[in-house]
Design a protein around this motif. Structure first.
Motif, PDB file in Angstrom:
ATOM      1  N   GLY A  16      13.528  -8.654   4.335  1.00  0.00           N
ATOM      2  CA  GLY A  16      12.400  -7.796   4.704  1.00  0.00           C
ATOM      3  C   GLY A  16      12.226  -7.717   6.204  1.00  0.00           C
ATOM      4  N   ALA A  17      12.448  -8.844   6.895  1.00  0.00           N
ATOM      5  CA  ALA A  17      12.327  -8.852   8.348  1.00  0.00           C
ATOM      6  C   ALA A  17      13.370  -7.946   8.972  1.00  0.00           C
ATOM      7  N   LEU A  18      14.595  -7.975   8.429  1.00  0.00           N
ATOM      8  CA  LEU A  18      15.651  -7.109   8.940  1.00  0.00           C
ATOM      9  C   LEU A  18      15.293  -5.652   8.712  1.00  0.00           C
ATOM     10  N   LEU A  19      14.879  -5.319   7.469  1.00  0.00           N
ATOM     11  CA  LEU A  19      14.505  -3.941   7.163  1.00  0.00           C
ATOM     12  C   LEU A  19      13.302  -3.510   7.990  1.00  0.00           C
ATOM     13  N   ASP A  45      10.538 -25.319   4.161  1.00  0.00           N
ATOM     14  CA  ASP A  45      10.222 -24.447   3.043  1.00  0.00           C
ATOM     15  C   ASP A  45       9.246 -23.337   3.432  1.00  0.00           C
ATOM     16  N   ARG A  46       8.841 -23.266   4.647  1.00  0.00           N
ATOM     17  CA  ARG A  46       7.840 -22.301   5.084  1.00  0.00           C
ATOM     18  C   ARG A  46       8.467 -20.923   5.291  1.00  0.00           C
ATOM     19  N   CYS A  47       7.638 -19.905   5.235  1.00  0.00           N
ATOM     20  CA  CYS A  47       8.085 -18.521   5.448  1.00  0.00           C
ATOM     21  C   CYS A  47       7.656 -18.037   6.823  1.00  0.00           C
ATOM     22  N   ASP A  48       8.360 -17.057   7.295  1.00  0.00           N
ATOM     23  CA  ASP A  48       7.951 -16.394   8.528  1.00  0.00           C
ATOM     24  C   ASP A  48       6.825 -15.423   8.209  1.00  0.00           C
ATOM     25  N   ARG A  49       6.019 -15.116   9.207  1.00  0.00           N
ATOM     26  CA  ARG A  49       4.937 -14.148   9.049  1.00  0.00           C
ATOM     27  C   ARG A  49       5.511 -12.783   9.419  1.00  0.00           C
ATOM     28  N   VAL A  50       5.962 -12.048   8.383  1.00  0.00           N
ATOM     29  CA  VAL A  50       6.583 -10.734   8.595  1.00  0.00           C
ATOM     30  C   VAL A  50       6.101  -9.758   7.525  1.00  0.00           C
ATOM     31  N   TRP A  51       6.180  -8.493   7.847  1.00  0.00           N
ATOM     32  CA  TRP A  51       5.920  -7.445   6.868  1.00  0.00           C
ATOM     33  C   TRP A  51       7.193  -7.224   6.075  1.00  0.00           C
ATOM     34  N   VAL A  52       7.068  -7.185   4.760  1.00  0.00           N
ATOM     35  CA  VAL A  52       8.208  -6.971   3.873  1.00  0.00           C
ATOM     36  C   VAL A  52       8.000  -5.677   3.100  1.00  0.00           C
ATOM     37  N   LYS A  53       9.025  -4.848   3.093  1.00  0.00           N
ATOM     38  CA  LYS A  53       9.033  -3.623   2.295  1.00  0.00           C
ATOM     39  C   LYS A  53      10.109  -3.821   1.243  1.00  0.00           C
ATOM     40  N   ASN A  54       9.739  -3.652  -0.018  1.00  0.00           N
ATOM     41  CA  ASN A  54      10.637  -3.988  -1.100  1.00  0.00           C
ATOM     42  C   ASN A  54      10.639  -2.891  -2.159  1.00  0.00           C
ATOM     43  N   VAL A  55      11.830  -2.504  -2.612  1.00  0.00           N
ATOM     44  CA  VAL A  55      11.996  -1.583  -3.731  1.00  0.00           C
ATOM     45  C   VAL A  55      12.741  -2.363  -4.804  1.00  0.00           C
ATOM     46  N   TYR A  56      12.231  -2.362  -6.036  1.00  0.00           N
ATOM     47  CA  TYR A  56      12.830  -3.177  -7.088  1.00  0.00           C
ATOM     48  C   TYR A  56      12.537  -2.569  -8.459  1.00  0.00           C
ATOM     49  N   GLY A  57      13.174  -3.096  -9.487  1.00  0.00           N
ATOM     50  CA  GLY A  57      12.932  -2.637 -10.855  1.00  0.00           C
ATOM     51  C   GLY A  57      13.481  -1.247 -11.113  1.00  0.00           C
ATOM     52  N   ALA A 147      11.566   3.406  -9.592  1.00  0.00           N
ATOM     53  CA  ALA A 147      11.492   2.004  -9.173  1.00  0.00           C
ATOM     54  C   ALA A 147      10.074   1.700  -8.716  1.00  0.00           C
ATOM     55  N   LYS A 148       9.805   0.421  -8.578  1.00  0.00           N
ATOM     56  CA  LYS A 148       8.534  -0.032  -8.017  1.00  0.00           C
ATOM     57  C   LYS A 148       8.753  -0.282  -6.533  1.00  0.00           C
ATOM     58  N   VAL A 149       7.715  -0.065  -5.758  1.00  0.00           N
ATOM     59  CA  VAL A 149       7.808  -0.273  -4.315  1.00  0.00           C
ATOM     60  C   VAL A 149       6.584  -1.062  -3.870  1.00  0.00           C
ATOM     61  N   GLU A 150       6.785  -1.950  -2.916  1.00  0.00           N
ATOM     62  CA  GLU A 150       5.670  -2.747  -2.411  1.00  0.00           C
ATOM     63  C   GLU A 150       5.851  -3.011  -0.914  1.00  0.00           C
ATOM     64  N   LYS A 151       4.725  -3.285  -0.283  1.00  0.00           N
ATOM     65  CA  LYS A 151       4.703  -3.712   1.112  1.00  0.00           C
ATOM     66  C   LYS A 151       3.684  -4.839   1.186  1.00  0.00           C
ATOM     67  N   TYR A 152       4.082  -5.945   1.820  1.00  0.00           N
ATOM     68  CA  TYR A 152       3.164  -7.079   1.937  1.00  0.00           C
ATOM     69  C   TYR A 152       3.505  -7.897   3.170  1.00  0.00           C
ATOM     70  N   LEU A 153       2.561  -8.712   3.553  1.00  0.00           N
ATOM     71  CA  LEU A 153       2.717  -9.632   4.674  1.00  0.00           C
ATOM     72  C   LEU A 153       2.953 -11.018   4.100  1.00  0.00           C
ATOM     73  N   THR A 154       4.052 -11.683   4.500  1.00  0.00           N
ATOM     74  CA  THR A 154       4.274 -13.047   4.032  1.00  0.00           C
ATOM     75  C   THR A 154       3.492 -13.984   4.937  1.00  0.00           C
ATOM     76  N   LEU A 155       2.820 -14.932   4.317  1.00  0.00           N
ATOM     77  CA  LEU A 155       2.046 -15.938   5.042  1.00  0.00           C
ATOM     78  C   LEU A 155       2.910 -17.183   5.247  1.00  0.00           C
ATOM     79  N   PRO A 156       2.521 -18.073   6.142  1.00  0.00           N
ATOM     80  CA  PRO A 156       3.319 -19.287   6.397  1.00  0.00           C
ATOM     81  C   PRO A 156       3.585 -20.129   5.159  1.00  0.00           C
ATOM     82  N   ASP A 157       2.719 -20.050   4.133  1.00  0.00           N
ATOM     83  CA  ASP A 157       2.959 -20.814   2.901  1.00  0.00           C
ATOM     84  C   ASP A 157       3.706 -19.982   1.850  1.00  0.00           C
ATOM     85  N   CYS A 158       4.311 -18.863   2.269  1.00  0.00           N
ATOM     86  CA  CYS A 158       5.135 -17.972   1.430  1.00  0.00           C
ATOM     87  C   CYS A 158       4.339 -17.127   0.444  1.00  0.00           C
TER      88      CYS A 158
END
Length: 184
Positions: A16-19, A45-57, A147-158
């Motif tokens: 998501g960070a790359l996209l 195990d922590r996540c970066d704080r990034v916006w993720v755009k995802n298409v799935y399903g 397909a389903k599409v989503e956009k979300y912000l990952t928090l430090p706890d994933c």
């Protein structure tokens, strides 16, 4: 809705960070794992704080455009001309993901033939034998995917924050007639 485990969330966040970076939606925040130092094993195990755009399903489907032609019962169906037309990829909902971003991700994940808009001319013909006692139906259109599409912000706890979802209809270069039979 599928839940992403911690191991996959890291790879999803990286993808998501790359996209997001390619599409200009990247939030510049340091990696929590790098900032935490080497003393805390849990920090890995922590996540970066990034916006993720995802298409799935993804589900293969046919998007008909224009009239449905019917004939029968039985016999032969001949269609000699249809109107020119177009069908574009579209996203429903206020998800904050562009058609361009959805097409780019779908090209990489499901089909190189996905495109923003499919167009066709009016010089098409179709011929088909209709089974005895049945009615033949035919419509021109595009073979594509939903397909389903989503956009979300990952928090430090994933966890996901500010999540928005929607659906996308993805047009494809493959187009043609779809035929089916009915009893009436």
């Amino acid at each position: 809705m599928t839940r992403i485990g911690r191991g996959r969330a890291k790879s999803t966040a990286a993808a998501g960070a790359l996209l997001a970076g390619l599409l200009g939606g990247f939030l510049a925040a340091p990696s929590t794992a790098a900032a935490a130092g080497s003393g805390d094993a849990r920090a890995l195990d922590r996540c970066d704080r990034v916006w993720v755009k995802n298409v799935y399903g993804y589900k293969a489907t046919f998007f008909g455009k224009g009239p449905v032609y019917s004939d029968g019962p039985g016999g032969k169906m001949t269609l000699t001309k249809i109107r020119a037309g177009e069908l574009g990829t579209s996203i429903s909902g206020t998800v904050g993901v562009s058609v361009k971003a959805a097409v780019v991700e779908a090209k990489a994940e499901v089909s190189a033939g996905v495109q923003a808009k499919a167009t066709w001319t009016s010089s098409h013909s179709y011929e088909r034998e209709i089974r005895r006692g049945k009615y033949g139906n035919v419509q021109y259109g595009v073979k594509g995917h939903t397909a389903k599409v989503e956009k979300y912000l990952t928090l430090p706890d994933c966890r996901k924050s500010q999540r928005k979802t929607g659906t996308v209809k993805l047009a494809n270069k493959r187009q043609g007639f779809r035929y089916w039979e009915t009893n009436s």
